[in-house]
Design a protein around this motif. Structure first.
Motif, short mmCIF file in Angstrom:
data_model
loop_
_atom_site.label_atom_id
_atom_site.label_comp_id
_atom_site.label_asym_id
_atom_site.label_seq_id
_atom_site.Cartn_x
_atom_site.Cartn_y
_atom_site.Cartn_z
N ILE A 115 0.92 -0.87 0.39
CA ILE A 115 -0.22 0.39 -0.23
C ILE A 115 0.80 1.48 -0.20
CG2 ILE A 115 -2.03 0.88 1.42
CD1 ILE A 115 -2.82 -1.29 2.90
N LEU A 116 0.52 2.22 -1.17
CA LEU A 116 1.26 3.37 -1.17
C LEU A 116 0.81 4.15 -0.40
CD1 LEU A 116 3.65 5.39 -1.77
CD2 LEU A 116 2.93 6.13 -3.45
N ILE A 117 0.57 4.92 0.76
CA ILE A 117 -0.42 6.22 1.47
C ILE A 117 -0.02 7.47 1.24
CG2 ILE A 117 -1.19 7.01 3.33
CD1 ILE A 117 -0.67 3.65 4.02
N ASP A 118 0.76 7.66 0.83
CA ASP A 118 1.92 8.88 0.79
C ASP A 118 2.23 8.93 -1.27
OD1 ASP A 118 3.40 11.26 0.22
OD2 ASP A 118 4.30 11.56 2.14
N GLU A 119 1.36 9.53 -1.76
CA GLU A 119 1.89 9.53 -3.09
C GLU A 119 3.19 10.01 -3.38
OE1 GLU A 119 -0.53 12.06 -5.58
OE2 GLU A 119 -1.82 11.64 -3.88
N GLU A 132 10.90 -6.89 -4.15
CA GLU A 132 9.99 -8.10 -3.59
C GLU A 132 9.50 -8.12 -4.99
OE1 GLU A 132 9.31 -9.01 -0.75
OE2 GLU A 132 10.17 -6.97 0.79
N ASN A 133 8.97 -9.73 -4.82
CA ASN A 133 8.49 -11.20 -5.66
C ASN A 133 7.45 -11.42 -5.36
OD1 ASN A 133 9.43 -12.47 -3.94
ND2 ASN A 133 11.28 -13.36 -5.83
N ASN A 134 6.98 -11.01 -3.97
CA ASN A 134 5.80 -11.87 -3.46
C ASN A 134 4.31 -11.05 -3.95
OD1 ASN A 134 6.59 -14.02 -3.06
ND2 ASN A 134 7.30 -13.56 -0.88
N ILE A 135 4.75 -9.72 -4.50
CA ILE A 135 3.83 -8.96 -4.54
C ILE A 135 2.43 -9.49 -4.72
CG2 ILE A 135 3.16 -5.96 -3.90
CD1 ILE A 135 4.71 -7.08 -1.35
N GLU A 136 1.66 -9.37 -4.80
CA GLU A 136 0.30 -9.45 -6.36
C GLU A 136 -0.65 -8.46 -6.25
OE1 GLU A 136 -0.97 -13.50 -5.29
OE2 GLU A 136 0.87 -14.07 -5.25
N VAL A 137 -0.70 -7.42 -5.54
CA VAL A 137 -2.12 -6.48 -5.26
C VAL A 137 -1.21 -5.01 -4.64
CG1 VAL A 137 -3.86 -5.88 -4.42
CG2 VAL A 137 -3.69 -8.34 -4.70
N ILE A 138 -1.50 -4.54 -5.27
CA ILE A 138 -0.53 -3.01 -4.98
C ILE A 138 -2.29 -1.77 -4.66
CG2 ILE A 138 0.25 -0.82 -5.83
CD1 ILE A 138 2.56 -2.91 -7.23
N TYR A 139 -2.26 -1.35 -3.74
CA TYR A 139 -3.48 -0.04 -2.96
C TYR A 139 -2.70 1.49 -3.08
CZ TYR A 139 -5.98 -4.20 -2.17
OH TYR A 139 -7.05 -5.33 -1.68
N PHE A 140 -3.41 1.58 -4.16
CA PHE A 140 -2.25 3.70 -3.80
C PHE A 140 -3.64 4.22 -3.44
CE2 PHE A 140 -0.84 2.41 -8.44
CZ PHE A 140 0.92 2.23 -7.96
N VAL A 141 -3.03 5.17 -2.77
CA VAL A 141 -4.43 5.94 -1.86
C VAL A 141 -4.52 7.18 -2.15
CG1 VAL A 141 -4.89 7.22 0.53
CG2 VAL A 141 -4.30 4.64 0.67
N THR A 142 -5.12 7.94 -3.21
CA THR A 142 -4.80 9.07 -3.34
C THR A 142 -5.99 9.76 -4.33
OG1 THR A 142 -3.95 10.57 -5.36
CG2 THR A 142 -4.95 8.33 -6.15
N ASN A 143 -6.22 11.09 -3.66
CA ASN A 143 -7.50 11.70 -3.80
C ASN A 143 -7.89 12.09 -5.15
OD1 ASN A 143 -8.82 11.46 -1.51
ND2 ASN A 143 -7.85 13.80 -0.78
N SER A 144 -6.11 11.66 -6.14
CA SER A 144 -6.53 12.35 -7.34
C SER A 144 -6.53 11.32 -8.59
CB SER A 144 -5.16 12.84 -8.29
OG SER A 144 -4.94 13.85 -9.43
N GLU A 145 -7.20 11.56 -9.50
CA GLU A 145 -7.57 10.52 -10.36
C GLU A 145 -6.45 10.60 -11.48
OE1 GLU A 145 -9.47 7.29 -12.31
OE2 GLU A 145 -10.88 8.83 -11.63
N GLU A 146 -5.42 11.79 -11.97
CA GLU A 146 -4.01 11.46 -12.56
C GLU A 146 -3.31 10.97 -12.35
OE1 GLU A 146 -1.82 15.64 -14.61
OE2 GLU A 146 -3.76 15.63 -13.99
N PHE A 148 -3.40 8.58 -10.00
CA PHE A 148 -3.77 7.60 -9.81
C PHE A 148 -2.75 6.47 -11.08
CE2 PHE A 148 -6.78 3.63 -10.58
CZ PHE A 148 -6.31 2.84 -9.31
N ARG A 149 -4.15 7.63 -12.18
CA ARG A 149 -3.45 6.98 -13.71
C ARG A 149 -1.73 7.01 -14.03
NH1 ARG A 149 -7.01 10.38 -15.89
NH2 ARG A 149 -8.69 9.98 -15.17
#
Length: 156
Positions: A115-119, A132-146, A148-149
């Motif tokens: 999880i990235l909390i501070d973009e 790391e090679n075990n990470i399968e899911v990544i979450y981005f915490v952001t208010n900006s659609e741009e 995030f993209r």
């Protein structure tokens, strides 16, 4: 067709528990499992009263509403982390954060998610993820659609 047919070619199964009340039923099912999975190396029959039950690894969660303003300010991360763990497949022991401060990022290879909390820490986050090679899911915490993209595409 019985329920044991699903075990065919499941050679990765190393532990199998048969819970029945009668010894004859136990022996019949044990023979069927042995036919499907191959010879049983170690076997032990444990008799215990059904009233004793079994050890559990169950955890109960209370589903409740969070204050949307607190969530948008990032003050509810401790409450949301178990949901992210569940959504990621509930792999490994449920992660917990001991400090009251929100971390900038969490990389949890034992749980297969990050999880990235501070973009603003994206570059550091991406670098750590590359190790790391075990990470399968990544979450981005952001208010900006741009933002995030950009982070999703790896450009930021």
């Amino acid at each position: 067709m019985n329920g044991l047919d699903a075990l065919e070619d499941q050679d990765h199964i190393i532990d199998f528990y048969i819970v029945v009340k009668e010894t004859a039923v136990f022996k019949r099912i044990k023979a069927q499992v042995s036919d499907l999975l191959g010879p049983i190396n170690i076997t032990s029959q444990v008799k215990r009263p059904m009233s004793e039950g079994f050890p559990t690894n169950v955890e109960y969660f209370k589903l409740d509403f969070l204050d949307k303003n607190s969530v948008s300010l990032g003050q509810q991360f401790h409450e949301i982390l178990p949901l992210l763990w569940l959504k990621s497949g509930a792999i490994g022991k449920r992660p917990e954060i001991s400090s009251s401060e929100e971390p900038e990022m969490l990389i949890l290879p034992q749980n297969h998610f990050a999880i990235l909390i501070d973009e603003t820490k994206y570059a550091e986050f991406a670098e750590k993820l590359s190790e790391e090679n075990n990470i399968e899911v990544i979450y981005f915490v952001t208010n900006s659609e741009e933002a995030f993209r950009e982070m999703s595409s790896g450009k930021k």
